[in-house]
Scaffold this active site. Structure first.
Site, PDB file in Angstrom:
ATOM      1  N   ARG A 261       0.670  -1.037   0.054  1.00 48.17           N
ATOM      2  CA  ARG A 261       0.123  -0.030   0.122  1.00 48.17           C
ATOM      3  C   ARG A 261       0.954   1.131  -0.184  1.00 48.17           C
ATOM      4  O   ARG A 261       1.473   1.566   0.959  1.00 48.17           O
ATOM      5  CB  ARG A 261      -0.683  -0.032   1.312  1.00 48.17           C
ATOM      6  CG  ARG A 261      -2.133   1.007   1.228  1.00 48.17           C
ATOM      7  CD  ARG A 261      -2.479   0.959   2.778  1.00 48.17           C
ATOM      8  NE  ARG A 261      -1.765   1.912   3.575  1.00 48.17           N
ATOM      9  CZ  ARG A 261      -1.544   2.091   4.781  1.00 48.17           C
ATOM     10  NH1 ARG A 261      -2.522   1.011   5.516  1.00 48.17           N
ATOM     11  NH2 ARG A 261      -0.690   2.754   5.354  1.00 48.17           N
ATOM     12  N   HIS A 265      -3.637   4.625   4.315  1.00 49.47           N
ATOM     13  CA  HIS A 265      -4.655   3.770   4.736  1.00 49.47           C
ATOM     14  C   HIS A 265      -6.069   4.461   3.874  1.00 49.47           C
ATOM     15  O   HIS A 265      -6.532   3.668   3.038  1.00 49.47           O
ATOM     16  CB  HIS A 265      -5.140   3.435   6.036  1.00 49.47           C
ATOM     17  CG  HIS A 265      -6.401   2.818   6.231  1.00 49.47           C
ATOM     18  ND1 HIS A 265      -6.420   1.314   6.055  1.00 49.47           N
ATOM     19  CD2 HIS A 265      -7.519   2.829   6.776  1.00 49.47           C
ATOM     20  CE1 HIS A 265      -7.743   0.936   6.065  1.00 49.47           C
ATOM     21  NE2 HIS A 265      -8.470   1.986   6.853  1.00 49.47           N
ATOM     22  N   TYR A 274       3.680   5.904  11.629  1.00 44.12           N
ATOM     23  CA  TYR A 274       4.029   4.378  11.971  1.00 44.12           C
ATOM     24  C   TYR A 274       4.937   3.862  10.848  1.00 44.12           C
ATOM     25  O   TYR A 274       5.499   2.710  11.097  1.00 44.12           O
ATOM     26  CB  TYR A 274       2.889   3.563  12.043  1.00 44.12           C
ATOM     27  CG  TYR A 274       1.613   3.756  11.023  1.00 44.12           C
ATOM     28  CD1 TYR A 274       2.000   3.046   9.758  1.00 44.12           C
ATOM     29  CD2 TYR A 274       0.641   4.606  10.977  1.00 44.12           C
ATOM     30  CE1 TYR A 274       0.896   3.089   8.798  1.00 44.12           C
ATOM     31  CE2 TYR A 274      -0.270   4.596  10.051  1.00 44.12           C
ATOM     32  CZ  TYR A 274      -0.261   3.758   8.896  1.00 44.12           C
ATOM     33  OH  TYR A 274      -0.829   3.740   7.724  1.00 44.12           O
TER      34      TYR A 274
HETATM   35  C1  TPP Z   1     -14.743  -5.502  11.860  1.00 42.17           C
HETATM   36  C2  TPP Z   1     -13.987  -4.293  11.391  1.00 42.17           C
HETATM   37  N1  TPP Z   1     -12.968  -3.908  12.562  1.00 42.17           N
HETATM   38  C3  TPP Z   1     -12.287  -2.822  12.217  1.00 42.17           C
HETATM   39  C4  TPP Z   1     -12.400  -1.986  11.249  1.00 42.17           C
HETATM   40  C5  TPP Z   1     -11.526  -0.630  11.057  1.00 42.17           C
HETATM   41  N2  TPP Z   1     -10.787  -0.868   9.991  1.00 42.17           N
HETATM   42  C6  TPP Z   1     -10.894  -0.419   8.490  1.00 42.17           C
HETATM   43  S1  TPP Z   1      -9.862  -1.201   7.713  1.00 42.17           S
HETATM   44  C7  TPP Z   1      -8.848  -1.772   8.792  1.00 42.17           C
HETATM   45  C8  TPP Z   1      -7.541  -2.340   8.390  1.00 42.17           C
HETATM   46  C9  TPP Z   1      -7.694  -3.460   7.389  1.00 42.17           C
HETATM   47  O1  TPP Z   1      -6.277  -4.117   7.116  1.00 42.17           O
HETATM   48  P1  TPP Z   1      -6.281  -5.067   5.893  1.00 42.17           P
HETATM   49  O2  TPP Z   1      -7.316  -6.193   6.112  1.00 42.17           O
HETATM   50  O3  TPP Z   1      -5.000  -5.320   5.477  1.00 42.17           O
HETATM   51  O4  TPP Z   1      -6.787  -4.140   4.512  1.00 42.17           O
HETATM   52  P2  TPP Z   1      -6.202  -2.894   3.799  1.00 42.17           P
HETATM   53  O5  TPP Z   1      -6.730  -1.818   4.458  1.00 42.17           O
HETATM   54  O6  TPP Z   1      -4.806  -2.878   3.988  1.00 42.17           O
HETATM   55  O7  TPP Z   1      -6.757  -3.087   2.403  1.00 42.17           O
HETATM   56  C10 TPP Z   1      -9.409  -1.682  10.089  1.00 42.17           C
HETATM   57  C11 TPP Z   1      -9.036  -1.965  11.030  1.00 42.17           C
HETATM   58  C12 TPP Z   1     -13.329  -2.644  10.293  1.00 42.17           C
HETATM   59  N3  TPP Z   1     -13.677  -1.762   9.256  1.00 42.17           N
HETATM   60  N4  TPP Z   1     -14.130  -3.424  10.402  1.00 42.17           N
END
Ligand code: TPP
Ligand code: TPP
Ligand code: MG
Ligand code: MG
Lengths: 370, 349, 370, 349
Positions: A261, A265, A274
């Site tokens: 990425r 985010h 971070y």
């Molecule tokens: C059940 C839930 N918990 C927390 C979140 C908050 N949240 C949104 S994105 C994220 C990180 C996701 O990381 P990843 O699965 O690696 O996907 P990326 O964003 O890197 O594409 C979090 C913790 C959420 N959307 N859903």
């Protein structure tokens, strides 16, 4: 101690394109891209440039206050384009929020992609028109939906497949493991496509999966592939392979696409808090677009025409996106109360009538009807 | 000590009888009525599939799905792995593909691992997609106490779902409604939580092959003039007994079986309270945040000038479900209902 | 295709005792039971006979209407005794409902074991007095509790370990996978002890885990061992091994104990509806008690004294259990409203006062006080 | 269009300032007040540990836990993997071992994957073990809408928890309460759901180092004589504005900040309603099954003879949270509160 089994994740990822654009040979993957001609390579290139441009334009729109939020896919173009271009229209995608390049490949218009982020709707398109569900924001939930859809496809005797897109962080959620259990038990034709972009907001992948990600599915009885997610050809090949397994009764496959990425985010995030300073540079060298461009170059295919045509398409798409975004009408007030149920509902119908009357009380002309 | 347990509360299909198609009115237990309704729905629509733990070979721990695997095969009666979130989540995917899944949650207390999929997915897809995606999912939940069971086997979680917009919630009290409403629930294009009063599984009654009153409607079980007593599920029969007992003392109670918990059929309830001026609501679920408060607030708003006294609740306490030897102190019984009636009549000692 | 990783579960389980009572040598496991003397073998035998007797007596009590329900452990004595006897008092057990032999080893009295099943209490003992949490009925939930407890032990710098007991069916629950994730990420000193008794009520283990169970944890980065769960010595050895890893900073270990539920799921279950006819007989040949008895016999240790003494202990324990069960007093009515909160709570205090008054209204003497 | 998003709603600790110990009254934002309260609790008791997604290095998406990792280290400020059931479930294990875990749920809509552990475990261990095992767990939940966010980021799930016996539930509305109540919540031997009004994170106010009024108590924000207006969380400020606006029209509103949602401080509410005779309850959560109905039922029972009119609810509709461009139509605002006041005064058009 030989009987203690420790997990092992293959250290190397499958590749067909080196970072400097060299076409690597792979007895295993080559057959899956044997039909790829010069024009297909050009098309993949065009796709990646256009979706990067969509991403940049959307980011700009957010900075200008036209979107509430935007989750950039910068750096993940090959993982998304390579996999999505392997799909048929009768396949069905269940994705997370970052798969905007996948939506693009599924024929979703740029404007429709933005509706959610502009906040005019909870979902931008009709899933059935595009074979793609609206993005799941609850992390991991969609992997179960994909598995259920695939079970249905198997019951129907169809040779369509479901693809679940999710991130590295998602692998920690119970839903994702349960999806692997059900997919294995019912031999569902589903491809689990994990984009390991190294981060889940501020958390590095090592926190979620100290032993790596590709090693997880085999323990559930699901074969797993680890692919260089910045290599569009290799991604295309492994996805085709996995889809073929699904269509021919081979059941589920897990793919880890190792990518990065390159942006925050979301536009609300500040990765400088971070992310190690040099990490971005390291990954910039493995840029998925640059890599394909180098290959095209070395094959003499990166012509001024291709460049110009790509540029034009990117420009026009960006313009369409911007105009579409700004032109998106605000929803009618009373739609706030519409479509909660498919059939009439006494309680809600009453609330709607009351709210219509309330709104009308502000309107000197006595406007809005319930 | 007699405790109804999984085995001896079997719907009795263990004897190997094939399910009987319902073409005329028959006497069936509540469990068998649901079985008959499921079977009818599966015969009528090949897209109806059942998912759940132990529902296939075993026929469910209460035998509600007895014999359906043999009749419809493993692609329609699906013994799933032990994971409630996945049971609901894969049902969502199946619904996406045009199926009408009927999920069984083995006991009330086991619905919570699937709560996220119900609340954030099942309930919302229609709204989320502006009507493009329908979720005709039925979630069957044996609920309520009084069977002397261990923890998590006697709960009444319905209020969590009546507070969840996008769901419909029904609770049945007798074999006829069980049959008609399971068919209507499955036929509904909206998701329906279908609560089954497990301690009444064994009670038999006449069942006609009709669909009966609409999904959203309440039913006046016994007409009365002094007090309106609202109940649902297993407590409907207790409420009816209470009405009989009160009649002996000259108090005329109108008993209403809510049937639909979301939406509530306020037209029926309102008409009754306008007549009686006094309302008692009873349920096994905890008092705070239970359905009783909601109904009382709504009825107070609609019928304020007709109320002779503050509406009264006769409910479970605000406690986790207690051990079996204490459940009789937690569950509303006939005496506590009559005490509630006394209170609403201003006769409380 | 070498890069497709498929799960593999070791076909054989670790053994130190063959079904016919032969002591097998294992370079790997022998050191962990090197200290086991004749009297220790006799003690293990006694344990297993006694808990089988507890189980039989409780089953009888249920049939006689004295218990609401009972989940028999018949056939799983070695898995439970072998593992529980490896623990120290400062370790902590988080179990499911079937681990009554574990509770016995933790010093829980037979009467206390029964309270839950007689319905006089939700839990029969003070967890802190026995280093064992009260059983979790929600399948899999306790694996997270064990992991959290172990994280705390690590933070405290203690060398205690947590042990999570659960079944084969439980491995499908998201909570169990999440526990593996957290345990791996925080290198928690926790032992995941899965009794694969082949069935989850009516569902065979193949439905939950088509690729087997022991192969799952390695994908999460947790070493895994598959042991013959009807071999009390081997179970003791692997549990000691895993606990040693936990105590010495080696992190979590997963153990699959392959065993068999020889009885019904609970006294409410009817296994004839789903269990293949010959299965029980096959497993009867691998009976864990018989096996140890054969070993003792071959070593000349199965003396009439041991037999008599074991019988006496089993008899007295059964008698204690029966008397304790029947003597369990019904709880006081107002305890229904006690202990919901640790501190005074206005709402509940009011409900209690109201209910006390209500109860008193039935009592002509005006008894019960609030 | 201005939308408060994760970054620009940061509590502002990103500037690298070390947290300041609170020894005298200072002006702090609500987010910083919680941060100060967490810090105080961690300094006072080494058993207080924080768990959550992105709470360490990042300091939380709202920066509420900023700088605490640096000060207390990774064994006390724990960046967890992405799994809510595990966050709660491991907190249970930590509590078993004597810790006082404080869990952060990143946004309201993400609490449901952890629902089973909260409802079936956290809430019940004390009852289950007859008091032997305490669960001094605090679960922090940023809640409510009005920030223009995507789905699942603006919800008000509090009623699910006020219906769950064994939990305490609080919602704070201002920096002082935020500081005092987070400390009290952590110090409580009972589990506490602590709801933070995310759209008010930025609003500053004076914060003294005192603990303030007890966890269970409501607060009269503005005295009045004609109507009692009950609010909590972000709506307290809207209610206060409504009271000011009404005063201009000669209507005297008593505004009460509930603070504790379970148990409700009925003594305070009752005293107010006995005085005013009219009650309006407002919340963002859906009307059906929301806290409003519960409070109205209870107050109707306690004050029936003092009520001049049926109590009124001004709440979110019975819909899933709507898209950002429609949220202003869903959320109670000043006008809708005044409309509710008009209705309870019988002035409704
Ligand atoms: C059940 C839930 N918990 C927390 C979140 C908050 N949240 C949104 S994105 C994220 C990180 C996701 O990381 P990843 O699965 O690696 O996907 P990326 O964003 O890197 O594409 C979090 C913790 C959420 N959307 N859903
Ligand atoms: C969350 C949850 N879902 C369903 C159940 C009902 N149930 C009780 S035991 C059981 C099977 C458990 O099988 P397994 O994990 O193999 O343990 P075993 O009973 O064989 O010891 C089921 C489905 C439950 N207790 N909890
Ligand atoms: Mg990621
Ligand atoms: Mg089992």
């Amino acid at each position: 101690m030989h009987t203690v089994h420790t997990g092992e994740t293959p250290a190397v990822s499958l590749q067909l394109l080196s970072p400097d654009g060299m076409r690597m040979r792979s007895a295993e993957l080559d057959p899956w891209v044997a039909d790829i001609e010069a024009e297909d390579l050009a098309a993949l290139y065009r796709d990646m440039v256009v979706v990067r441009r969509i991403d940049a334009e959307a980011t700009a729109l957010q900075r200008q206050g036209e979107l509430g939020l935007w989750p950039p896919l910068l750096g993940q173009e090959a993982a998304q384009i390579g996999s999505a271009r392997a799909l048929r229209t009768d396949d069905f995608v269940f994705s997370s929020y970052r798969e905007n390049a996948v939506a693009y490949c599924r024929g979703v218009s740029p404007t429709d992609i933005l509706r959610v982020w502009r906040g005019t709707a909870q979902s931008g398109w009709d899933p059935y028109s595009h074979g793609m569900a609206t993005p799941s924001i609850i992390i991991g939930a969609q992997t179960l939906h994909a598995t259920g859809w695939a079970m249905g496809a198997r019951f129907d005797g169809a040779d369509s497949a479901a693809v679940a897109y999710f991130g590295d962080g998602a692998t920690s959620e119970g839903d994702v493991s349960e999806a692997l259990v059900f997919a294995a038990s019912f031999q569902a034709p589903v491809v689990f496509f994990c984009q390991n972009n190294q981060w889940a907001i501020s958390e590095p992948v090592g926190l979620q999966a100290p032993a790596g990600i590709a090693g997880r599915a085999p323990g559930f009885g699901i074969p797993s592939l680890r692919v260089d997610g910045n290599d569009v050809l290799a991604v295309l090949a492994v996805t085709r392979l996995a889809l073929h397994r699904a269509r021919t009764g081979g059941g589920p496959t897990f793919i880890e696409a190792v990518t990065y990425r390159m942006g925050p985010h979301t536009t609300a995030d500040d990765p400088t808090r971070y992310r190690p300073a040099n990490e971005l540079e390291e990954w910039a060298e493995k840029d998925p677009i640059l890599r394909l461009r180098r290959l095209l170059d070395s094959l003499g295919l990166f012509t001024p025409e291709l460049e110009a045509e790509t540029q034009t398409l990117a420009d026009s798409t960006a313009a369409e996106l911007r105009a579409g975004c700004i032109g998106l009408p605000d929803p009618e007030p009373l739609t706030v109360l519409a479509n909660v149920y498919a059939t009439p509902h006494a309680g809600l119908d009453r609330q709607r009538a009351e709210y219509a009357a309330y709104l009308a009380s502000f309107d000197p002309t006595g406007g809005t009807d319930a | 000590m007699t405790m109804i347990t999984e085995q001896n509360s079997s719907a009795g299909a263990a004897n190997g009888q094939a399910p009987v198609p319902l073409t005329e009115t028959k006497t069936l237990t509540l469990a068998k009525a649901i079985n008959a309704g499921l079977r009818r729905a599966m015969l009528d629509d090949p897209k109806v599939v059942l998912l759940g733990e132990d529902i296939g070979t075993l026929g469910g721990v209460f035998r509600v799905t007895s014999d359906l695997l043999a009749e419809f095969g493993p692609n329609r009666v699906i013994d799933t792995p032990l994971a409630e979130s996945a049971i609901i989540g894969t049902a969502v995917g199946l619904a996406y593909r045009g199926y009408r899944p009927v999920c069984e949650i083995q006991f009330d207390g086991f619905i919570f691992p699937g709560f996220d999929q119900i609340v954030s997915q099942v309930a919302r897809f229609h709204y989320r997609t502006q009507g493009a995606v329908r979720m005709p999912i039925t979630i069957r939940v044996p609920f309520g106490g009084g069977i002397g069971a261990a923890e998590h086997h006697s709960e009444s979680p319905e209020a969590y779902f009546t507070h969840t917009s996008g769901l419909r919630v029904v609770a049945v009290s007798n074999p006829q409604d069980a049959y008609g409403l399971i068919r209507q629930a499955i036929a509904s294009d909206d998701p329906v939580l279908y609560f089954e009063p497990k301690r009444r599984y064994h009670v038999a009654g006449p069942v006609s092959p009709e669909l009966g009153a609409p999904l959203e409607s309440a039913r006046v079980v016994a007409a009365g003039t002094d007090v309106t007593l609202l109940a649902y599920g297993a407590l409907v029969s207790t409420a009816t007994d209470a009405a009989l007992a009160a009649a002996d003392e000259g108090v005329s109670i109108e008993v209403i079986d809510l049937r639909s918990l979301s939406p509530v059929d306020y037209d029926t309830v309102e008409a009754s309270v306008r007549k009686t001026g006094r309302l008692v609501v009873t349920h096994e679920a905890a008092r705070s945040g239970g359905l009783g408060g909601e109904i009382i607030a709504e009825i107070t708003e609609r019928c304020f000038d007709h109320l002779e006294a503050a509406p009264v609740r006769v409910t479970g306490f605000d406690i986790p479900y207690p051990p079996a030897k204490l459940e009789s102190h937690h569950l509303p019984d006939l005496d506590r209902m009559l005490d509630g009636v006394d209170r609403v009549l201003g006769r409380r000692r």
